[in-house]
Motif scaffolding. Structure first.
Motif, PDB file in Angstrom:
ATOM      1  N   ASN A   1     -10.169  -4.219  -0.237  1.00 19.58           N
ATOM      2  CA  ASN A   1      -8.926  -4.771   0.281  1.00 19.58           C
ATOM      3  C   ASN A   1      -8.436  -3.790   1.351  1.00 19.58           C
ATOM      4  O   ASN A   1      -9.121  -2.834   1.691  1.00 19.58           O
ATOM      5  CB  ASN A   1      -7.909  -4.974  -0.856  1.00 19.58           C
TER       6      ASN A   1
ATOM      7  N   PHE B   1      -6.166  -1.447   1.360  1.00 18.21           N
ATOM      8  CA  PHE B   1      -6.025  -0.080   0.862  1.00 18.21           C
ATOM      9  C   PHE B   1      -7.385   0.612   0.807  1.00 18.21           C
ATOM     10  O   PHE B   1      -7.542   1.745   1.271  1.00 18.21           O
ATOM     11  CB  PHE B   1      -5.373  -0.101  -0.524  1.00 18.21           C
ATOM     12  N   ASP B   2      -8.392  -0.077   0.266  1.00 22.50           N
ATOM     13  CA  ASP B   2      -9.728   0.494   0.171  1.00 22.50           C
ATOM     14  C   ASP B   2     -10.322   0.761   1.550  1.00 22.50           C
ATOM     15  O   ASP B   2     -11.007   1.762   1.760  1.00 22.50           O
ATOM     16  CB  ASP B   2     -10.659  -0.442  -0.604  1.00 22.50           C
TER      17      ASP B   2
ATOM     18  N   THR C   1      -5.512   3.796  -7.702  1.00 27.82           N
ATOM     19  CA  THR C   1      -5.992   2.624  -8.434  1.00 27.82           C
ATOM     20  C   THR C   1      -5.607   2.725  -9.909  1.00 27.82           C
ATOM     21  O   THR C   1      -5.265   1.720 -10.525  1.00 27.82           O
ATOM     22  CB  THR C   1      -7.515   2.432  -8.280  1.00 27.82           C
TER      23      THR C   1
ATOM     24  N   SER D   1      -2.027   1.782 -10.014  1.00 30.14           N
ATOM     25  CA  SER D   1      -1.820   0.356  -9.745  1.00 30.14           C
ATOM     26  C   SER D   1      -2.146  -0.504 -10.963  1.00 30.14           C
ATOM     27  O   SER D   1      -1.576  -1.578 -11.132  1.00 30.14           O
ATOM     28  CB  SER D   1      -2.627  -0.103  -8.530  1.00 30.14           C
TER      29      SER D   1
ATOM     30  N   ARG E   1       1.129  -1.437  -7.677  1.00 28.81           N
ATOM     31  CA  ARG E   1       0.165  -2.493  -7.363  1.00 28.81           C
ATOM     32  C   ARG E   1       0.647  -3.327  -6.178  1.00 28.81           C
ATOM     33  O   ARG E   1      -0.114  -3.615  -5.258  1.00 28.81           O
ATOM     34  CB  ARG E   1      -0.078  -3.364  -8.588  1.00 28.81           C
TER      35      ARG E   1
ATOM     36  N   LEU F   1       0.283  -1.298  -2.908  1.00 25.77           N
ATOM     37  CA  LEU F   1      -1.068  -1.042  -2.428  1.00 25.77           C
ATOM     38  C   LEU F   1      -1.876  -2.291  -2.123  1.00 25.77           C
ATOM     39  O   LEU F   1      -2.746  -2.263  -1.251  1.00 25.77           O
ATOM     40  CB  LEU F   1      -1.844  -0.205  -3.454  1.00 25.77           C
ATOM     41  N   LYS F   2      -1.625  -3.357  -2.841  1.00 28.18           N
ATOM     42  CA  LYS F   2      -2.515  -4.509  -2.745  1.00 28.18           C
ATOM     43  C   LYS F   2      -1.734  -5.788  -2.488  1.00 28.18           C
ATOM     44  O   LYS F   2      -0.662  -5.998  -3.032  1.00 28.18           O
ATOM     45  CB  LYS F   2      -3.315  -4.664  -4.033  1.00 28.18           C
ATOM     46  N   SER F   3      -2.315  -6.620  -1.664  1.00 29.73           N
ATOM     47  CA  SER F   3      -1.704  -7.925  -1.414  1.00 29.73           C
ATOM     48  C   SER F   3      -2.048  -8.872  -2.557  1.00 29.73           C
ATOM     49  O   SER F   3      -2.930  -8.601  -3.367  1.00 29.73           O
ATOM     50  CB  SER F   3      -2.219  -8.492  -0.091  1.00 29.73           C
ATOM     51  N   GLU F   4      -1.347  -9.972  -2.614  1.00 29.14           N
ATOM     52  CA  GLU F   4      -1.617 -11.001  -3.613  1.00 29.14           C
ATOM     53  C   GLU F   4      -2.507 -12.072  -2.992  1.00 29.14           C
ATOM     54  O   GLU F   4      -2.435 -12.317  -1.793  1.00 29.14           O
ATOM     55  CB  GLU F   4      -0.299 -11.638  -4.073  1.00 29.14           C
TER      56      GLU F   4
ATOM     57  N   THR G   1      -7.632 -11.082  -2.045  1.00 28.37           N
ATOM     58  CA  THR G   1      -7.095  -9.814  -1.555  1.00 28.37           C
ATOM     59  C   THR G   1      -8.085  -9.045  -0.692  1.00 28.37           C
ATOM     60  O   THR G   1      -7.691  -8.189   0.087  1.00 28.37           O
ATOM     61  CB  THR G   1      -6.652  -8.908  -2.726  1.00 28.37           C
ATOM     62  N   ASP G   2      -9.371  -9.350  -0.812  1.00 30.55           N
ATOM     63  CA  ASP G   2     -10.380  -8.674   0.008  1.00 30.55           C
ATOM     64  C   ASP G   2     -10.687  -9.439   1.293  1.00 30.55           C
ATOM     65  O   ASP G   2     -11.581  -9.062   2.045  1.00 30.55           O
ATOM     66  CB  ASP G   2     -11.657  -8.433  -0.793  1.00 30.55           C
TER      67      ASP G   2
END
Length: 170
Positions: free
Chosen positions: A39, A41-42, A82, A85, A92, A95-98, A145-146
């Motif tokens: 995603n 963040f990664d 992570t 999160s 969470r 850092l990460k989208s839905e 999310t990816d």
């Protein structure tokens, strides 16, 4: 300049082999999550690791030990984030989208598509790639999310409890 010295080339080769081996060891120790589909963040962490690796290899101003500490630090920070999160909804969300539903019951959700900057052509391509020839045969298309698309055919939709925001209780 094309060439400075054989010494510099050997330095890069030796440092490169050592750094590469250490990077692989650290990534293996950090687990499969570090190497999973990325995603945003990664991706940022991966670019930072790549930039650090390039700096270690090419800059005489960065000692090997300092560079390795920087690589390990980046991987440990990624692991920490992570881990956090998983335990904190606030982290969470930061850092990460839905995932976003782009098609529901054969109808494109243009507001959602616009918000995610996805074109009709991209949605149609994702549907075609699943062997579906008509949008009415699609229960949902979800932007994950990816950045990948998940296509749920109407024939396999069930109650759609896997869609973002769907109720999973009976």
């Amino acid at each position: 300049m094309f060439f400075q010295s054989w010494t510099e080339l050997w330095r890069i080769a030796v440092i490169g082999v050592i750094t590469y081996a250490c990077l692989i060891a650290v990534l293996r120790m950090s687990g499969k999550r570090t190497l999973a589909k990325m995603n945003a963040f990664d991706l940022v962490v991966t670019v930072a690791i790549g930039s650090t690796l390039a700096t270690i290899l090419l800059s005489r101003d960065v000692a090997l030990t300092e560079g390795l500490v920087a690589l390990v630090l980046l991987v440990l920070l990624q692991l920490s984030m992570t881990w956090l999160s998983i335990r904190s909804r606030a982290v969470r969300r930061l850092l990460k989208s839905e995932p976003t539903v782009l098609v529901r019951d054969g109808a494109m959700l243009h507001d959602a598509m616009r918000a995610q900057r996805v074109t009709e052509g991209e949605v149609r391509q994702s549907v075609r790639s699943q062997g579906i020839g008509d949008l009415v045969d699609v229960a949902a298309v979800v932007l994950e999310t990816d950045g990948s698309f998940s296509v749920i055919p109407a024939a396999q939709a069930g109650r759609l409890t896997m869609l973002p925001g769907a109720e999973t209780s009976h």
